[in-house]
Motif scaffolding. Structure first.
Motif, PDB file in Angstrom:
ATOM      1  N   TYR A   1       0.895  -1.201  -0.254  1.00  8.04           N
ATOM      2  CA  TYR A   1       0.609   0.432  -0.060  1.00  8.04           C
ATOM      3  C   TYR A   1       0.762   0.843   0.070  1.00  8.04           C
ATOM      4  CZ  TYR A   1       0.784   0.360   4.582  1.00  8.04           C
ATOM      5  OH  TYR A   1       1.419   0.419   6.212  1.00  8.04           O
ATOM      6  N   SER A   2       0.192   1.803  -0.355  1.00  7.11           N
ATOM      7  CA  SER A   2       0.717   3.458  -0.533  1.00  7.11           C
ATOM      8  C   SER A   2      -0.331   4.560  -0.613  1.00  7.11           C
ATOM      9  CB  SER A   2       1.827   3.894  -1.579  1.00  7.11           C
ATOM     10  OG  SER A   2       2.693   4.699  -1.294  1.00  7.11           O
ATOM     11  N   PHE A   3       0.340   5.767   0.023  1.00 10.23           N
ATOM     12  CA  PHE A   3      -0.955   6.991   0.810  1.00 10.23           C
ATOM     13  C   PHE A   3      -0.249   7.934   0.956  1.00 10.23           C
ATOM     14  CE2 PHE A   3      -1.720   4.092   4.002  1.00 10.23           C
ATOM     15  CZ  PHE A   3      -1.779   5.317   5.416  1.00 10.23           C
TER      16      PHE A   3
ATOM     17  N   GLU B   1       2.331  13.824   4.053  1.00 12.08           N
ATOM     18  CA  GLU B   1       3.497  12.473   4.447  1.00 12.08           C
ATOM     19  C   GLU B   1       3.499  11.076   2.711  1.00 12.08           C
ATOM     20  OE1 GLU B   1       5.320  13.657   8.259  1.00 12.08           O
ATOM     21  OE2 GLU B   1       3.212  12.131   8.037  1.00 12.08           O
ATOM     22  N   THR B   2       3.865  10.398   2.364  1.00 10.40           N
ATOM     23  CA  THR B   2       3.885   9.289   1.556  1.00 10.40           C
ATOM     24  C   THR B   2       3.531   8.178   2.918  1.00 10.40           C
ATOM     25  OG1 THR B   2       3.883  10.350  -0.256  1.00 10.40           O
ATOM     26  CG2 THR B   2       3.996   7.644  -0.175  1.00 10.40           C
TER      27      THR B   2
END
Length: 116
Positions: free
Chosen positions: A92-94, A100-101
């Motif tokens: 996951y990445s958000f 901030e990532t």
């Protein structure tokens, strides 16, 4: 790619936080997490430590949280060694509220099986 099967047979998995219903905080209040069919999800804390190869010292372990798609039942107290049933990881990445990532992997399994 979602839900990548993972083989953890080379690791010892020990319960560090007993299974409990998964919750999240929304607008300052906690609510139970369910799947798209309304089934309550559970979460368990495990310490994962790689089994050492013959004649070698085992590397340091790591604590992981695993989402369970069903109630694992009784008998999974702190210190119990377990095996994950149908374990997967999902990357996951958000971006969070601060811009901030945040990236990582989420562990998931259909259940737990006690060892020994």
């Amino acid at each position: 790619m979602q839900q990548i099967p993972v083989n953890l047979s080379g690791y010892k998995l020990m319960v560090t936080e007993e299974p409990a219903m998964k919750t999240r905080t929304v607008d300052g209040r906690d609510e139970f997490v369910t799947d798209q069919n309304g089934v309550t999800m559970f979460v368990v804390g495990l310490f994962a430590k790689q089994r050492p190869a013959a004649g070698q010292k085992a590397p340091k372990g790591e604590e992981i949280k695993v989402t369970l798609t069903a109630d694992p039942g009784e008998g999974f107290e702190d210190g119990t060694y377990v095996e994950l049933i149908d374990a997967t990881v999902t990357p996951y990445s958000f971006k969070n509220d601060k811009g901030e990532t945040v990236s990582g992997i989420a562990f998931k399994a259909t259940g737990l099986k006690p060892l020994g």
